[in-house]
Design an enzyme around this catalytic site. Structure first.
Site: not given
Ligand code: BG6
Length: 512
Positions: A200-201, A263
């Site tokens: 989960d980044h 997230h």
């Molecule tokens: C991803 C989603 O997990 O997270 C995308 O699939 C989204 O739809 C993105 O835009 C958002 O990530 P960040 O790091 O730009 O907030």
């Protein structure tokens, strides 16, 4: 390099962050994520001398691509997406050890060939090497890849050693509780849980990691962190972008699956969990699971706890943009939400009665992610609000992105000959204190997986606990089709229904 000469982010980096010799096998090597995130992450780790001397990449994909073309593809990716410019000597070190293997995902013999390639690398370097499998394909082939890693013996390579095989699995992790359980079942039939790193980044973001530090390394917050002092919590993950070219993917996903189940639930868990007994991965994840399990089932429908909506045409950053139903790849009758808002109740001693409000959407007014903790108002005996006393509840907000930092709203006296008050904001900004150019989430995550540290990854039971909450909502929405779907103009802060969700409790969304 002497420690003092290193970038401030790297000074004092502890010795245990040295990874063993590793070969990273990327499944889905010609995909978007490989170019945007993985290759730049590996490049920046190399730039910071954080990769082992024996480090190899094998790109694996269905298309047949010569090694040279794959290397070129990677070089272009660094030029386009890396946070630092391409430095040829840094990249050459990795490029020389980068190759490509074409094979299908359900063909065991291709995995046998992969095993042979890894054996050859081991012979070449004269030592055992850690295989790190990175699954970044469409989810339909997660199962076949995992099973073939099992059948070819690769999943158990060097099992029990620090350099045993490891696997990183990208999102989406299932579509609902049943599919997540099924996927966990396949994983467990092949790998031990400690070998598995579900990404989960958001957990790789600096500010998300900082939540734990803020909460537990400062003694002023924890005594107040409960229903006696906190009025409500708001978590916002707002995006300016629409679905762009991802309409086809997004139609199958929607905001709840794409952002909330993973997230946002992680942000809730880190904000609300009990202090872990240690910083050990299992101790932290145990607390997160306990918290997720304490969230009560949500009511769906009129007057329920959830709101969904789609953006209509509007203006974003001064430009006219189409509505969701006009986007390419989107069904004009679509019942997929681009915005979701939830009101969570956490049924434990610490939080009972404190609403947690969550909202996430595409095409909102501004890109901003924050967690805002609002404290109860002081009794109005001394400073009764009115013309002289402008008071706001104390609010501590964690800015996850952009402009990472922490702010606290406090009430203060306006200088002058009479006592008048005004709320002011105290700010801490990462960029001011530490400078910018912080490592990207994927750098930290790839390095952590290489050294076998699962703290910033999701454990199987966490993902199931989160799906248990989200699945009934998704089922109810699917059954309702477009009935109950709210709308908001692109560039706004969301639909009226989301305001109503809070006003019932006398609350309002913040303007981040
Ligand atoms: C991803 C989603 O997990 O997270 C995308 O699939 C989204 O739809 C993105 O835009 C958002 O990530 P960040 O790091 O730009 O907030």
């Amino acid at each position: 390099m002497a420690d003092s000469q290193r970038h401030p982010f790297l000074q004092g980096l502890s010795k245990h962050r040295g990874a063993p010799p590793t070969v990273v096998v990327i499944f889905g090597a010609s995909g978007d994520l490989t170019a945007r995130k993985l290759i730049p992450a590996v490049y920046n780790l190399s730039y910071d001398n954080l990769l082992p001397a024996d480090f190899f990449i094998i790109g694996y994909g269905r298309k047949s691509i010569p090694d040279e073309e794959f290397r070129q593809h990677a070089t272009d990716a660094i030029k386009e997406f890396s946070r630092r410019e391409l430095k040829t000597d840094v990249w050459e070190r990795i490029a020389a050890n980068t190759r490509y293997l074409a094979g299908s995902y359900d063909d065991k013999s291709a995995f046998d060939r992969l095993a042979t390639q890894i054996d050859e690398i081991e012979r070449k370097v004269g030592r055992e090497i850690q295989p790190l499998f990175y699954i970044s394909t469409p989810p339909s082939v997660f199962g076949p890849i995992l099973l073939n890693l099992g059948a070819s013996g690769l999943a158990r390579k060097h099992l029990g050693q620090p350099h045993e095989a490891k696997v990183i699995i990208e999102k989406p992790f299932g579509r609902d509780l049943a599919t997540a359980r099924e996927l966990n079942g396949i994983i467990r039939s092949v790998f031990e849980e400690r070998q598995v790193f579900r990404i989960d980044h958001y957990l790789g973001k600096e500010t998300v990691q900082d939540l734990l530090v803020q909460r537990f390394a400062n003694s002023i917050f924890e005594p107040l962190w409960n229903r006696n002092f906190i009025d409500s919590v708001q978590i916002t993950v707002a995006e300016e972008v629409g679905v762009g070219s991802r309409g086809g993917y997004y139609e199958q996903s929607g905001g709840l699956r794409d952002m909330v189940q993973n997230h946002m639930m992680q942000l809730v868990a880190l904000t609300a969990m009990e202090p872990p007994v240690s910083l050990d991965a299992e101790a932290i994840r145990d607390e997160k699971v306990k918290l997720l399990r304490a969230i009560q089932a949500l009511a769906v429908g009129p007057d329920g706890d959830v709101v969904r909506a789609q953006y209509t045409a509007g203006m974003v950053a001064g430009k006219k943009v189409p509505g969701y139903l006009e986007e390419t790849g989107v069904n004009p009758q679509s019942g997929t939400e681009t915005y979701a808002a939830l009101r969570l109740s956490i049924n434990n001693w610490r939080w009972q009665g404190v609403p947690f409000y969550l909202r996430s959407g595409k095409r909102l007014a501004r890109r901003v992610s924050e967690i805002a903790v609002t404290f109860k108002r002081p009794p109005g005996t001394l400073f009764a609000e009115g013309a002289r006393f402008d008071l706001a509840p104390n609010t501590l907000s964690f800015q996850i992105q952009p402009d990472e930092g922490l702010s606290l709203i406090i009430n203060t006296k306006i200088p002058g000959l009479e006592t008048r008050t005004q709320p002011v904001k105290m700010n801490f900004r990462y960029s001011t204190t530490f400078g910018s150019n912080t490592p990207e989430a994927y750098e930290r995550l790839v390095l952590d997986a290489m050294i076998g540290d699962g703290t910033l990854f999701i454990r199987g039971d966490e993902t199931e606990a989160s799906w248990r909450l989200c699945t009934p909502i998704l089922e109810a929405w699917t059954a309702a089709g477009r009935k109950g779907m709210d709308a908001y103009p692109a560039g706004s802060w969301g639909p009226p229904g989301a305001d109503a969700l809070l006003s019932k409790n006398g609350h309002k969304w913040r303007q981040p």
